[in-house]
Design a protein around this motif. Structure first.
Motif, short mmCIF file in Angstrom:
data_model
loop_
_atom_site.label_atom_id
_atom_site.label_comp_id
_atom_site.label_asym_id
_atom_site.label_seq_id
_atom_site.Cartn_x
_atom_site.Cartn_y
_atom_site.Cartn_z
N PRO A 238 -7.51 -7.94 -5.71
CA PRO A 238 -6.29 -7.43 -5.05
C PRO A 238 -6.00 -8.17 -3.76
CG PRO A 238 -7.74 -5.64 -5.73
CD PRO A 238 -8.53 -6.89 -5.87
N SER A 239 -4.74 -8.25 -3.47
CA SER A 239 -4.33 -8.90 -2.23
C SER A 239 -4.47 -7.94 -1.05
CB SER A 239 -2.87 -9.36 -2.34
OG SER A 239 -2.02 -8.24 -2.51
N PHE A 240 -4.33 -8.50 0.12
CA PHE A 240 -4.43 -7.68 1.33
C PHE A 240 -3.33 -6.62 1.37
CE2 PHE A 240 -2.79 -7.13 5.69
CZ PHE A 240 -3.88 -6.47 6.24
N GLY A 241 -2.11 -7.01 1.00
CA GLY A 241 -1.01 -6.05 1.01
C GLY A 241 -1.21 -4.93 0.02
N LEU A 242 -1.75 -5.25 -1.15
CA LEU A 242 -1.99 -4.21 -2.15
C LEU A 242 -3.09 -3.26 -1.70
CD1 LEU A 242 -1.25 -3.09 -4.89
CD2 LEU A 242 -2.91 -4.64 -5.92
N TYR A 243 -4.15 -3.81 -1.13
CA TYR A 243 -5.21 -2.95 -0.58
C TYR A 243 -4.64 -1.98 0.44
CZ TYR A 243 -9.93 -4.15 -2.20
OH TYR A 243 -11.08 -4.25 -2.92
N THR A 244 -3.84 -2.52 1.34
CA THR A 244 -3.27 -1.69 2.40
C THR A 244 -2.40 -0.58 1.82
OG1 THR A 244 -3.27 -3.59 3.89
CG2 THR A 244 -1.83 -1.75 4.46
N MET A 245 -1.56 -0.92 0.84
CA MET A 245 -0.68 0.09 0.25
C MET A 245 -1.47 1.18 -0.46
SD MET A 245 2.29 -0.39 -2.59
CE MET A 245 3.48 -0.92 -1.38
N VAL A 246 -2.49 0.80 -1.24
CA VAL A 246 -3.24 1.78 -2.00
C VAL A 246 -4.03 2.70 -1.06
CG1 VAL A 246 -5.11 2.05 -3.66
CG2 VAL A 246 -3.37 0.34 -4.05
N VAL A 247 -4.60 2.14 -0.02
CA VAL A 247 -5.34 2.96 0.94
C VAL A 247 -4.41 3.97 1.61
CG1 VAL A 247 -6.58 2.91 3.14
CG2 VAL A 247 -7.15 1.26 1.37
N GLU A 248 -3.27 3.50 2.08
CA GLU A 248 -2.35 4.40 2.77
C GLU A 248 -1.75 5.43 1.83
OE1 GLU A 248 0.54 2.10 4.84
OE2 GLU A 248 -0.94 1.01 6.03
N ALA A 249 -1.46 5.03 0.57
CA ALA A 249 -0.90 5.99 -0.39
C ALA A 249 -1.89 7.10 -0.70
CB ALA A 249 -0.50 5.26 -1.67
N ASN A 250 -3.14 6.76 -0.90
CA ASN A 250 -4.14 7.80 -1.15
C ASN A 250 -4.33 8.70 0.07
OD1 ASN A 250 -5.84 7.56 -3.86
ND2 ASN A 250 -5.22 5.50 -3.27
N ALA A 251 -4.26 8.11 1.24
CA ALA A 251 -4.41 8.92 2.45
C ALA A 251 -3.25 9.89 2.62
CB ALA A 251 -4.53 8.01 3.68
N ARG A 252 -2.04 9.41 2.40
CA ARG A 252 -0.86 10.27 2.58
C ARG A 252 -0.77 11.36 1.51
NH1 ARG A 252 1.71 5.22 4.14
NH2 ARG A 252 2.16 5.29 6.37
N SER A 253 -1.34 11.11 0.35
CA SER A 253 -1.31 12.12 -0.70
C SER A 253 -2.45 13.12 -0.58
CB SER A 253 -1.36 11.45 -2.07
OG SER A 253 -2.57 10.75 -2.23
N GLY A 254 -3.26 12.98 0.46
CA GLY A 254 -4.34 13.94 0.68
C GLY A 254 -5.65 13.57 0.01
N ARG A 255 -5.70 12.43 -0.67
CA ARG A 255 -6.96 12.00 -1.30
C ARG A 255 -7.76 11.19 -0.29
NH1 ARG A 255 -4.72 10.00 -7.24
NH2 ARG A 255 -3.52 11.88 -7.71
N LEU A 256 -8.28 11.89 0.67
CA LEU A 256 -8.92 11.21 1.80
C LEU A 256 -10.23 10.57 1.40
CD1 LEU A 256 -8.15 13.81 4.61
CD2 LEU A 256 -6.90 11.75 3.99
N ASP A 257 -10.98 11.18 0.47
CA ASP A 257 -12.24 10.58 0.03
C ASP A 257 -11.99 9.25 -0.67
OD1 ASP A 257 -13.56 12.76 1.05
OD2 ASP A 257 -13.60 13.85 -0.86
N MET A 258 -11.01 9.22 -1.56
CA MET A 258 -10.66 7.97 -2.24
C MET A 258 -10.14 6.94 -1.25
SD MET A 258 -10.42 6.09 -4.90
CE MET A 258 -10.75 7.22 -6.26
#
Length: 755
Positions: free
Chosen positions: A337-357
């Motif tokens: 994965p690219s840097f931008g994709l990593y960033t998006m997936v991390v932030e999306a999981n955080a905003r959806s409440g999946r903090l462990d993921m």
């Protein structure tokens, strides 16, 4: 525009020098030049090889080519070619032209120009196409345009398809957009339908490369109109171009045609990639996912860019589960994965409440060598803070600081809000000072935290935080000071409330009538003598004019130097009813409560009378002639309702006894809250009022008879009778012969009666 530019360029190029023109006038000019003297070397070389010269045998093609190579151009060649033993035919001319080297077009141009002037010359598509193919467009664009114009002037264009295709292809392939498009438009105007797929593809590709997609689609439409077949190259150009231009439906239709066309096979990976990317970004996720699966099924290896586009589209559309499933598939396939994709997936999981993921992906991101951005750190800290996870949020905060990334204002605010909600005051103070050291203004944030403590009912913590703000030199606003003061009053912290009100007044803030009335309401509810003294001191600190009125109301006429009614009227005349009408209504309700509790019925009746005169309760009393008289006390406090009832019944009594006006019925509209209070007071006097759901009503004649009783007269003129008075009245009713004189039942004059 391209047509006009092409016309101008053609005229300019043909008007200049450089090379030999192919037009007939120029060829004739070459033939009129005087022939040069014969070359001895040529004569010595040629004559021995032609002993049968008198027979004028046809000149072989190599001799034409040799002459063209030897003399190259100009007058020497024009003189040498007529000296041939016999006139060459078009076939030998084509053979000689073909044998000339392709690297040097000048001999070919000269040979063809000479041939144009010969009577035996017949225009040939093969010869013209050969010439067009040999001319380099970078240096001989004018010759190409001259050849195009000469061919276009022939009567039968259909006999020269190779020439016209070669000219358009050569110009387009070498990036000469204006001449190429000029030739294309001239052919369209001439209704020529012989352009072939390579020429269309070359021009189509050039227009797309220059960013002229709308002109490229015009070429594509002309291609379809002329019936030219589309090949694999055309589809590879047209499908992505239409998709990128937003013509997604047309692109998908052409893509389906491409797959069904025989001889093309599977679509190239580039076409699939563009279609998946465009469909994903357009929000057509089902179609994009279907195209993605089809791409994998036909055997193409999905690139990182395509997988990234799909995952990003799924995540942005809220389909996080599908996006994460594709993410795992992407990782299993060995794609990084690219840097931008990593960033998006991390932030999306955080905003959806999946903090462990989110935390796991954040760790993988760091292990992959990507340095998290400020936005990623901020998102994780803020989401953990919103979830109340203090340890994780503080760990990320310290990691952020250790990485040299300065937290932003939103990060500090989220962290401090979490600490305030968790009542971690000391840690919040430490973070606030770090926020100040980072260069952010902290006054607003500190005041917001103070409001959190106040709204949460943590008055002790709010006072501690206020003391910390004072020690750190942080000021707050008067609104928050007032909120904290009211919180202290509600919780009974009167010792802490007084300095707050002093600071409020010292801060150029004005205590309004509502704030003063709220303090008075606390005094009404207070049952502790020490607390009453504290509240009275706070009322004095307010420095409101209503406090002077209260003090004067409870003094005697000697100190006031005017009757109570005049004193009350003077105070109410100073109220700004345009801005303080509701506040004055609130003040009257609370004041009447206090006066009734203090036994000051006469003073209370004066206050009610003046309030009614100033139309604070304009719709409370209604006189409907002889039909119905009513009093509405639903918007009043308990004390105000009792005072209004006594005063209004007294008015009704005067009208009925003195003026002889008796209505059919009298109503007291109390509502469900005040119904029992008013009913109990009137029931003690044996009133004729009947109690219903929200109204006390009685016939006018019954009320008139009731008004004639002495205890009712005493009740209406003085104050609410005591239990002893009510008992004596009942004894007088039950045993009239043994009852004392009515005058002995008179109640001593209250303080309110002295004027």
């Amino acid at each position: 525009m391209l047509l006009r530019v092409g016309l101008a360029r053609s005229a300019h190029l043909r008007g200049g020098g450089g090379g030999v023109s192919l037009s007939l006038p120029l060829a004739r000019r070459l033939s009129f030049e005087p022939p040069p003297p014969p070359d001895p070397e040529w004569t010595d070389t040629v004559e021995p090889h032609h002993p049968l010269r008198r027979l004028r045998a046809p000149a072989p093609a190599p001799r034409l080519a040799a002459l063209a190579l030897r003399h190259r151009s100009g007058a020497p060649l024009s003189a040498a070619l007529p000296a041939l033993p016999s006139a060459p035919d078009p076939a030998l001319l084509l053979l000689a032209a073909s044998s000339l080297p392709a690297s040097d077009p000048v001999p070919l141009i000269s040979l063809v120009a000479w041939a144009h002037l010969q009577p035996w010359f017949v225009p040939s598509d093969d010869l013209s196409s050969l010439l067009a193919a040999r001319l380099p467009p970078a240096t001989h664009s004018s010759e190409l345009l001259a050849l195009f114009d000469d061919t276009l002037g022939l009567p039968d264009l259909a006999a020269f398809p190779k020439t016209l295709n070669a000219v358009v292809s050569a110009l387009a392939t070498h990036g000469l957009l204006e001449p190429a498009f000029y030739c294309f438009k001239r052919l369209c105007d001439a209704s020529f339908r012989g352009l072939e797929t390579p020429a269309y593809n070359a021009l189509f590709s050039l227009l797309l490369a220059r960013g002229l997609a709308f002109k490229a689609f015009e070429v594509l439409d002309q291609m379809a109109t002329s019936g030219c077949a589309l090949d694999e190259g055309t589809y590879e150009l047209a499908v992505p171009a239409r998709a990128r231009a937003g013509r997604i439906d047309a692109a998908r239709k052409m893509f389906d045609e491409m797959k069904q066309r025989e001889g093309i096979g599977r679509a190239p990976v580039g076409v699939y990639s563009v279609m998946v990317d465009v469909l994903a970004k357009a929000g057509r996720l089902d179609a994009a996912m279907g195209m993605y699966r089809e791409m994998v099924a036909v055997g193409h290896r999905v690139s990182t860019a395509v997988s990234t586009a799909m995952v990003e589209a799924l995540v942005r559309s809220g389909k996080l589960d599908a996006g994460m499933e594709l993410w795992e598939e992407m990782r299993r396939g060995g794609l990084r994965p690219s840097f931008g994709l990593y960033t998006m997936v991390v932030e999306a999981n955080a905003r959806s409440g999946r903090l462990d993921m989110a935390a796991k992906l954040f760790g993988d991101m760091e292990k992959s060598g990507f340095f998290p951005t400020l936005a990623t750190y901020a998102c994780l800290v803020e989401m953990h803070a919103s979830a109340g996870q203090v340890d994780a949020a503080m760990r990320l905060y310290h990691s952020m600081a250790n990485a040299g990334t300065r937290p932003g204002l939103s990060t500090f605010t989220a962290l401090l809000t979490m600490l305030a909600n968790k009542r971690l005051l000391d840690l919040a103070a430490k973070v606030l000072l770090e926020m100040k050291a980072s260069g952010f203004p902290i006054e607003v944030t500190a005041s917001d935290l103070l409001m959190i403590y106040i709204k949460d009912g943590s008055t002790d913590l709010a006072l501690r935080w206020l003391r910390f703000m004072g020690s750190a030199g942080i000021r707050t606003n008067n609104f928050i000071i007032r909120q904290l003061f009211e919180s202290c009053m509600k919780t009974g912290l009167y010792d802490s409330a007084r300095p707050l009100l002093e600071a409020y007044v010292a801060g150029a803030a004005k205590v309004d009538l509502i704030l003063y009335t709220s303090i008075l309401a606390h005094l009404v509810r207070c049952q502790d003598e020490s607390s009453e003294r504290a509240i009275l001191d706070i009322l004095g600190v307010s420095k409101h004019k209503a406090h002077d009125f209260m003090c004067g109301l409870f003094t005697g006429p000697e100190q006031r130097k005017q009757p109570v009614l005049s004193f009350v009227r003077e105070f109410f005349q100073g109220i700004d009813y345009d801005n303080e009408e509701s506040a004055a209504r609130y003040f009257v309700n609370v004041l009447l409560n206090y006066l009734v509790l203090m036994g000051q019925m006469n003073r209370a009746r004066c206050v009610w009378k003046v309030a009614y005169e100033n139309k604070l309760f304009a719709k409370a009393i209604i006189f409907d002639q002889h039909i119905a008289w009513s009093l509405d006390v639903r918007s009043l406090s308990v004390g105000a309702a009792l005072v209004a009832t006594v005063h209004t019944l007294h008015r009704f009594r005067k009208r009925m006894l003195y003026y002889g006006v008796v209505p059919r019925r009298i109503k007291l509209v109390t509502g469900p809250t005040l119904k029992m209070v008013v009913a109990q007071v009137l029931a003690s006097l044996e009133s004729p009022f009947e109690v219903s759901k929200v109204v006390l009503r009685a016939p006018g004649n019954s009320v008139l008879e009731w008004f004639k009783k002495p205890i009712v007269q005493q009740f209406l003129l003085n104050e609410i009778p005591s239990k002893t008075d009510v008992l004596m009245h009942r004894l007088n009713v039950m045993f009239p012969s043994s009852a004392p004189e009515v005058r002995s039942l008179s109640i001593p004059r209250s303080l309110g009666m002295s004027r």
